[in-house]
Design a protein around this motif. Structure first.
Motif, PDB file in Angstrom:
ATOM      1  N   TYR A 165      -6.730  -0.474  -3.818  1.00 33.36           N
ATOM      2  CA  TYR A 165      -7.652  -0.272  -2.698  1.00 33.36           C
ATOM      3  C   TYR A 165      -7.252   1.007  -1.981  1.00 33.36           C
ATOM      4  O   TYR A 165      -6.088   1.391  -1.994  1.00 33.36           O
ATOM      5  CB  TYR A 165      -7.576  -1.469  -1.739  1.00 33.36           C
ATOM      6  N   ARG A 166      -8.198   1.648  -1.344  1.00 32.33           N
ATOM      7  CA  ARG A 166      -7.907   2.883  -0.591  1.00 32.33           C
ATOM      8  C   ARG A 166      -6.729   2.681   0.354  1.00 32.33           C
ATOM      9  O   ARG A 166      -6.744   1.756   1.155  1.00 32.33           O
ATOM     10  CB  ARG A 166      -9.121   3.260   0.253  1.00 32.33           C
ATOM     11  N   GLY A 167      -5.734   3.522   0.230  1.00 35.76           N
ATOM     12  CA  GLY A 167      -4.589   3.439   1.132  1.00 35.76           C
ATOM     13  C   GLY A 167      -3.479   2.538   0.635  1.00 35.76           C
ATOM     14  O   GLY A 167      -2.356   2.630   1.076  1.00 35.76           O
ATOM     15  N   SER A 168      -3.803   1.643  -0.283  1.00 32.68           N
ATOM     16  CA  SER A 168      -2.799   0.695  -0.763  1.00 32.68           C
ATOM     17  C   SER A 168      -2.044   1.283  -1.956  1.00 32.68           C
ATOM     18  O   SER A 168      -2.497   2.228  -2.582  1.00 32.68           O
ATOM     19  CB  SER A 168      -3.508  -0.601  -1.162  1.00 32.68           C
ATOM     20  N   LEU A 201      -4.645   5.478   9.048  1.00 39.12           N
ATOM     21  CA  LEU A 201      -3.707   5.574   7.923  1.00 39.12           C
ATOM     22  C   LEU A 201      -3.793   4.356   7.015  1.00 39.12           C
ATOM     23  O   LEU A 201      -3.402   4.421   5.866  1.00 39.12           O
ATOM     24  CB  LEU A 201      -2.280   5.711   8.490  1.00 39.12           C
ATOM     25  N   ARG A 206       7.040  -3.353   5.150  1.00 37.74           N
ATOM     26  CA  ARG A 206       6.954  -4.770   4.815  1.00 37.74           C
ATOM     27  C   ARG A 206       8.326  -5.404   4.993  1.00 37.74           C
ATOM     28  O   ARG A 206       9.299  -4.954   4.399  1.00 37.74           O
ATOM     29  CB  ARG A 206       6.495  -4.931   3.358  1.00 37.74           C
ATOM     30  N   PRO A 263      -6.324   1.739   5.713  1.00 38.93           N
ATOM     31  CA  PRO A 263      -7.511   0.947   5.361  1.00 38.93           C
ATOM     32  C   PRO A 263      -7.136  -0.344   4.650  1.00 38.93           C
ATOM     33  O   PRO A 263      -7.810  -1.358   4.811  1.00 38.93           O
ATOM     34  CB  PRO A 263      -8.307   1.879   4.443  1.00 38.93           C
ATOM     35  N   GLU A 264      -6.038  -0.315   3.899  1.00 39.23           N
ATOM     36  CA  GLU A 264      -5.651  -1.511   3.133  1.00 39.23           C
ATOM     37  C   GLU A 264      -5.134  -2.622   4.042  1.00 39.23           C
ATOM     38  O   GLU A 264      -5.030  -3.775   3.627  1.00 39.23           O
ATOM     39  CB  GLU A 264      -4.609  -1.144   2.071  1.00 39.23           C
ATOM     40  N   PHE A 298      -8.852  -4.518   5.206  1.00 42.94           N
ATOM     41  CA  PHE A 298      -9.976  -5.057   4.434  1.00 42.94           C
ATOM     42  C   PHE A 298      -9.844  -6.540   4.106  1.00 42.94           C
ATOM     43  O   PHE A 298     -10.828  -7.171   3.760  1.00 42.94           O
ATOM     44  CB  PHE A 298     -10.223  -4.220   3.169  1.00 42.94           C
ATOM     45  N   ARG A 299      -8.658  -7.089   4.236  1.00 42.22           N
ATOM     46  CA  ARG A 299      -8.529  -8.529   3.996  1.00 42.22           C
ATOM     47  C   ARG A 299      -8.671  -9.329   5.285  1.00 42.22           C
ATOM     48  O   ARG A 299      -8.591 -10.550   5.271  1.00 42.22           O
ATOM     49  CB  ARG A 299      -7.169  -8.835   3.374  1.00 42.22           C
ATOM     50  N   LYS A 358       3.882   6.167   2.789  1.00 46.02           N
ATOM     51  CA  LYS A 358       3.143   7.234   3.463  1.00 46.02           C
ATOM     52  C   LYS A 358       3.560   7.278   4.935  1.00 46.02           C
ATOM     53  O   LYS A 358       3.977   6.256   5.487  1.00 46.02           O
ATOM     54  CB  LYS A 358       1.646   7.009   3.324  1.00 46.02           C
ATOM     55  N   ARG A 388      10.788  -8.229   4.182  1.00 43.23           N
ATOM     56  CA  ARG A 388      10.890  -9.197   3.088  1.00 43.23           C
ATOM     57  C   ARG A 388      11.999 -10.203   3.361  1.00 43.23           C
ATOM     58  O   ARG A 388      13.078  -9.830   3.790  1.00 43.23           O
ATOM     59  CB  ARG A 388      11.203  -8.466   1.778  1.00 43.23           C
TER      60      ARG A 388
END
Lengths: 273, 564
Positions: A138-141, B73, B350, B75-76, B79-80, B332, B352
């Motif tokens: 996905y974009r950015g992922s 920065l 993240r 988008p991921e 989206f979920r 990033k 963990r």
């Protein structure tokens, strides 16, 4: 088997993520007809857009959905599917088999961009061409395709296998630029030509280009000449130049490029002596 | 305005020393009152439920240029986690950096009604207030970053405390700020030239001043101006092994500025400043030392910065720290120099369970929360979104309230971290009363928001009602029920109106923006020299720099009488 016939040519995009064997399998036919689907900004039910035919005789163990006709405006067919089969006799749209976890999708025509993006398992077979970002993240992922297999018998666009982490992408035709960009692991094989910049920022995995490519990125170093390459257990005959990179990322990806199809890369041979 | 009566709830109001007493609350015209006409008023039946003041969050990055860049920065991240539009609410996305409207709705659903945006570069104040104007449901305020301002550094170097105070007063009015925020004092100025400071006695290049002098100077300024909050400090060396010593030095350096038992310094997201060891491999918890110091000294308050294992986005004004984080993760990143004022950086991250470092960080946060004895001086935060998004607060509440909950998470974390953790030796479990302190009363007290964080007569009618019965439920064993109750309030009342019910927004309201308006003995004058320097060094002219009060959608100035 359930067969869907588009009732007309769609002009607005369809959000068709309800068309998966997982959702169909758990519902009686009457409920399948009521599934919600967006056409542009309009809410519709599946039977407003498709004629639904249920054929109990051919019902084998696994759920099969067949789409007869042009659904190139339909997005996300087979999204998150984990079992069964989808056969599309025609063209289909973007995001086919997004986040797929199993099962099979066969497309007789062409597919759009983002086919098999983020997929984990299963098989997607496209007999025609496909768009950009096949098996991408996905974009950015940074989580691209993580398993399974995508086979494209025609040509594919740019950035095939972007952020790929595992699995196999096989392209029989030509590809655009940046095949295997940011790739972490897995395998991509291109039988035709590549437009170049192959494997940019890859840190692992394997890319095989059997056709012509204009140049190799300067951050790749030539390693050796190999007479053959093994791809998923099969042997592909060479000879191939083997490059390692992308060194700008301290990467250890392997890029194989046909020696015969790329005489302009002969100057690399002097670094092997 | 409607009149409301909240009936038969178990009321937890620590500022008025009410501990789970069954009582009724009357609300009229947005305020808590002694009595209303029972026939006219709408009655909320809160029997078997907990009634607390609306939540107060002292530190959460929810608005401004930095937060917005984080949204762009990632988008991921969005989206979920999508929220569709309803008849009342606007659409939006989460997860770690929710859009402005979604931020407001999510806080309201958890029963929070006042939140503080802790890092506003003065230059980006206009953007910050634009986003705060679009953050509904909650009252809010922002802290301007002042620890690396050129004028502040120069005034403090020259020992001109009064001039510095007048200047800070001007910034508070110009940027509509609420408290003095200090991030890695001196380090950010040095970072503009690729350097950093190593401890609080290191000299800041080109300014001939030390971080210690900056902290002490601004602490004196804070007292002269009688600011409602203390200085809000993000310590030097944040996020580095061995930094607990720096955190202790920072607290000690203002020890003699404290008088009459009042706190003078707030160490924010203290978990990130409580590391022992010399590198990541030898990282250990310094929570015990910090807790011991805080238990013996009354001039310090802390907030947790509790890590939760999830995917999030780190963003601070601490540019050098963020650069280090980028080098560590290879993710990033964004790094930015805000002219003569501060810096900033963003890196997705993240946490963990199976990582030794992350599991140790998780443990340190809870150790701090449990070892600091006085709940009035430690507050529950995650430094949203740095250690986790704010929607994880209910989970942290369940960890604080239940040893079982901690043990169960403990079983799933990195083995080495589990063996070194102090948590198994800690018996303490928070009561609902203490939870009410660390999530609202204590924070409101620390911010001197006299209308917030309590349910006494005259207070703002910001109330959270949670569907859990303290007489029937043992939070130690039924921690999941506790978590569920705090995730979605049964009712959230904002300014005397029901805004959320059973986890659904039923009314969208606009919150106020607080800012401090210091009253000096003579009107604030801006020297010509400063105007000249604005022309020379800033991209924004002095004339355009100040934000007029009309720019705020709902301005709520708080006047303080300064000693200057």
């Amino acid at each position: 088997m359930i067969t869907l016939y588009p009732k007309r040519l769609f002009k607005a995009p369809l959000d068709a993520q309800c068309i998966t064997p997982d959702i169909f399998a758990e519902k009686p036919v009457s409920k399948i007809a009521e599934l919600q689907i967006w056409e542009g900004n309009q809410k519709r039910t599946l039977d407003q857009l498709f004629k639904i035919e249920y054929n109990a005789k051919n019902q084998s163990e696994e759920m099969t959905i067949r789409i007869l006709g042009d659904v190139r405006k339909a997005r996300r067919i087979g999204a998150k599917m984990s079992t069964g089969k989808i056969i599309i006799d025609g063209d289909t749209g973007m995001h086919l088999g997004e986040e797929m976890q199993g099962g099979t999708i066969v497309v007789a025509g062409s597919a759009g961009s983002w086919t098999g993006c983020m997929m984990k398992k299963g098989i997607i077979q496209i007999k025609g061409d496909a768009g950009d970002y096949i098996g991408a993240a996905y974009r950015g992922s940074t989580r691209g395709m993580n398993g399974g297999e995508i086979v494209i018998q025609g040509n594919a666009g740019n950035e095939v296998g972007c952020f790929m982490r595992n699995g196999l992408i096989r392209i029989d035709g030509n590809v655009g630029q940046f095949v295997g960009i940011h790739m972490r692991n897995g395998t991509i094989i291109v039988q035709g030509n590549s437009e170049g910049r192959t494997g940019a920022q890859m840190s692992g995995g394997k890319i095989v280009v059997c056709g012509h490519t204009p140049s190799i990125l300067p951050t790749f170093t030539v390693d050796s000449i190999k007479s053959k390459v093994k791809v998923n257990g099969e042997i592909v005959k060479g000879p191939f130049y083997k490059f390692v990179g992308d060194l700008a990322e301290d990467g250890n990806g392997k890029l194989f490029v046909s020696q015969i199809q790329n005489p302009h890369l002969k100057f690399y041979e002097k670094y092997l002596e | 305005m409607t009149q409301l009566i909240v009936k038969n709830g178990f009321v937890y109001d620590p500022l008025n020393r009410i501990d789970g007493e069954k009582m009724d609350l009357a609300i009229n015209d947005g305020k808590i009152v002694g009595k209303v006409d029972e026939k006219k008023a709408k009655v909320i039946d809160a029997s078997g439920m907990i009634v607390m003041p609306g939540g107060v969050d002292i530190h959460c990055h929810i608005a401004g240029a930095e937060v917005n860049t984080g949204r762009l920065l990632r988008p991921e991240d969005h989206f979920r986690d999508v929220e569709a539009k309803t008849a009342i609410t606007r659409s939006g996305v989460g997860y770690s950096i929710p859009s402005t409207f979604t931020t407001g709705y999510r806080y309201a659903r958890m029963g929070y009604t006042t939140i503080m945006n802790p890092s506003m570069p003065p230059l980006e104040a206009r953007h910050t207030h634009e986003e705060l104007n679009d953050t509904p449901m909650v009252d809010k305020a922002s802290y301007p970053l002042l620890g690396d301002w050129w004028f502040v550094l120069e005034d403090l170097r020259d020992g001109m405390i009064k001039e510095c105070a007048a200047h800070v007063a001007w910034i508070m009015v110009a940027t509509k700020g609420y408290a003095i925020k200090i991030v890695n004092p001196g380090g950010l100025e040095a970072w503009g030239f690729g350097q950093n400071v190593r401890n609080i006695d290191d000299t800041v290049p080109r300014f001939n001043i030390t971080p210690k002098e900056i902290i002490r100077g601004l602490c004196k300024v804070n007292k002269l101006l009688h600011m409602p909050h203390t200085i809000h400090v993000h310590t030097n060396n944040l996020g580095k092994a061995g930094n607990y010593a720096t955190a202790l030095d920072t607290m000690k350096c203002v020890e003699n500025l404290a008088s009459d038992d009042k706190p003078v310094i707030h160490i924010t997201h203290c978990q990130f400043s409580a590391y022992k060891g010399s590198n990541w491999r030898t990282l250990r918890s310094g929570a015990e030392e910090i807790a011991k110091y805080v238990n013996h000294h009354r001039h310090v308050t802390l907030d947790l910065g509790q890590v939760v294992f999830t995917d999030t986005t780190t963003m601070t004004a601490d540019g050098p720290f963020q650069y280090g984080l980028y080098q560590l993760t290879g993710n990033k990143w964004v790094n930015h120099d805000v002219e003569t004022e501060t810096s900033s950086g963003i890196v997705p991250f993240r946490y963990r369970r199976k990582s030794y470092v992350h599991a140790t960080q998780w443990s340190i946060g809870l150790e701090l929360g449990l070892l600091v004895e006085d709940p009035w001086r430690i507050y529950l935060t995650t430094d949203h979104p740095n250690a986790a998004p704010f929607i994880t607060y209910p989970r942290i509440i369940s960890w604080l309230m239940s040893r079982n909950a901690r043990d169960i998470t403990m079983k799933r974390i990195n083995k080495r971290a589990r063996h070194k953790s102090l948590l198994p030796s800690i018996e303490r479990e928070y009561s609902f009363y203490e939870i009410a302190i660390v999530t609202r009363a204590g924070q409101a007290k620390s911010l001197s928001l006299t209308q917030k964080g309590h349910l006494g007569i005259g207070a703002d009618a910001d109330i959270a009602i949670y569907n859990i019965n303290p007489e029937l439920v043992d939070p130690s064993r039924k921690y999941k029920a506790v978590r569920k109750a705090f995730e979605n309030s049964a009712y959230t009342i904002k300014n005397g109106e029901i805004v959320a019910k059973d986890g659904k927004i039923v009314k969208s309201v606009r919150g106020k923006t607080f800012w401090v308006n210091p009253q000096l003995s003579s009107p604030i004058e801006v020297a010509d020299d400063m105007k000249r320097r604005f022309r020379e060094y800033w991209t924004v002219e002095y004339e355009n720099y100040s934000i007029p009060e009309s720019f705020l959608a709902a301005s709520a100035p708080i006047s303080v009488k300064a000693e200057v």
